[in-house]
Motif scaffolding. Structure first.
Motif, short mmCIF file in Angstrom:
data_model
loop_
_atom_site.label_atom_id
_atom_site.label_comp_id
_atom_site.label_asym_id
_atom_site.label_seq_id
_atom_site.Cartn_x
_atom_site.Cartn_y
_atom_site.Cartn_z
N THR A 1 0.92 -1.09 0.19
CA THR A 1 -0.08 0.05 -0.06
C THR A 1 0.84 1.38 0.02
O THR A 1 2.15 1.00 -0.07
N HIS A 2 0.34 2.46 0.12
CA HIS A 2 1.08 3.74 0.06
C HIS A 2 1.98 3.84 1.60
O HIS A 2 2.87 4.37 1.37
N GLU A 3 1.46 2.92 2.49
CA GLU A 3 1.89 2.95 3.82
C GLU A 3 2.55 2.00 4.17
O GLU A 3 3.48 2.06 5.22
N GLU A 4 2.54 0.90 3.54
CA GLU A 4 3.10 -0.38 4.10
C GLU A 4 3.55 -1.48 3.03
O GLU A 4 2.75 -1.48 2.04
#
Length: 317
Positions: free
Chosen positions: A31-34
């Protein structure tokens, strides 16, 4: 992500399979964060110590070897739905990738030269392929393509090696993977032919046609037109694929009449024009209208074609 080429690209050139062309031993949820990696438990120690250490701390979830890798999370996109976007991302090689590619290309070209210099007309195709495999592995790479054709089998475009002798003219084809990147080249030993030099002109037209923002279908159409322009049958391009972009896949993707992928400046290519009993292939980067041949060995005999040094057959000793 579940494919070998995308995982190797994502993880900085990590070796993500055990059988060379087998399924990856992990998958990645991004994801964008992970970034979360799901790795078969029997591969976790090796992957963390030998393949992923340079990437720092990663979220690695062990999966028992007897269970499948986890299914797609709810709301996630499968890699296949973003295949074109991922190919475009892989096409934009970073400086570290280009340096790795240059090193691999140079090592592979020198290895093929060393093998070719020792070959004799009486040697078998299998002897040649075995020597090439040894040289590739000694260079820290994995063989992904090993083809050899002696004089009696040069009509085949994909000659898997046999016990046939090399004779007075032979073709060697090698693809090797290191840091996830694949370098491809074709070389001939023995007698030369008029068709060799005419095919180099076809390849030169392929290089000239490979310009930014053109579709692979448009480039392929120009390659097809180059065959009759240099004395080959107009239908010759139909007898074998002509290659295409390369990098983390041997062809990423193969150029076809319907391929919509666009050429990116600074992208790697492995075009491989061929005709009866002849072929040419190297891994190159085309940037700012210039062709950089990655799989070049300065001691191999060459000829200048439109300012690019291209290989000639290496005579048998």
């Amino acid at each position: 992500m579940t494919s070998r080429e995308s995982l190797a690209w994502l993880l900085g050139g990590a070796r993500v399979t055990v059988p060379t062309n087998g399924d990856p031993v992990l998958s990645a949820h991004v994801t964008h964060e992970e970034l979360k990696l799901f790795v078969f438990a029997n591969e976790v120690e090796r992957m963390q110590r030998e393949e992923l250490a340079a990437l720092g701390e990663l979220d690695v979830v062990p999966i028992p070897w007897h269970e499948p890798l986890p299914p797609l999370p709810a709301g996630a996109e499968p890699e296949a739905s973003l295949a074109a976007e991922l190919r475009a991302a892989r096409a934009q090689l970073l400086p570290v990738e280009i340096e790795r590619y240059r090193a691999l290309g140079s090592d592979l070209a020198r290895a093929v030269t060393a093998v070719a210099r020792e070959l004799r007309a009486a040697d078998s195709e299998r002897h040649a392929a075995a020597a090439l495999a040894h040289a590739v592995i000694e260079a820290g790479a994995e063989p992904v393509v090993l083809l050899a054709a002696g004089a009696g089998r040069l009509g085949l475009r994909h000659p898997l090696p046999t016990t046939a002798p090399l004779g007075d003219r032979a073709m060697l084809v090698v693809g090797a993977r290191r840091h996830g990147l694949i370098a491809n080249l074709t070389r001939f030993v023995g007698d030369a032919s008029d068709a060799d030099e005419r095919l180099l002109e076809v390849e030169a037209d392929a290089f000239a046609a490979t310009r930014p923002d053109r579709s692979l279908a448009e480039v392929l159409a120009d390659i097809a037109s180059a065959y009759p322009a240099h004395g080959f049958q107009p239908s010759e391009w139909l007898n074998h694929h002509q290659g295409g972009p390369t990098g983390y896949a041997g062809r990423d993707p193969r150029a076809t009449p319907t391929a919509t992928d666009l050429v990116t400046d600074g992208q790697a290519f492995a075009w491989n024009p061929s005709a009866p009993r002849t072929k040419v292939e190297d891994t190159v980067i085309i940037a700012d209208g210039k062709v950089e041949v990655l799989t070049a060995d300065p001691v191999w005999p060459t000829t200048d074609v439109n300012g690019v040094l291209r290989p000639l057959p290496l005579p048998f000793v």
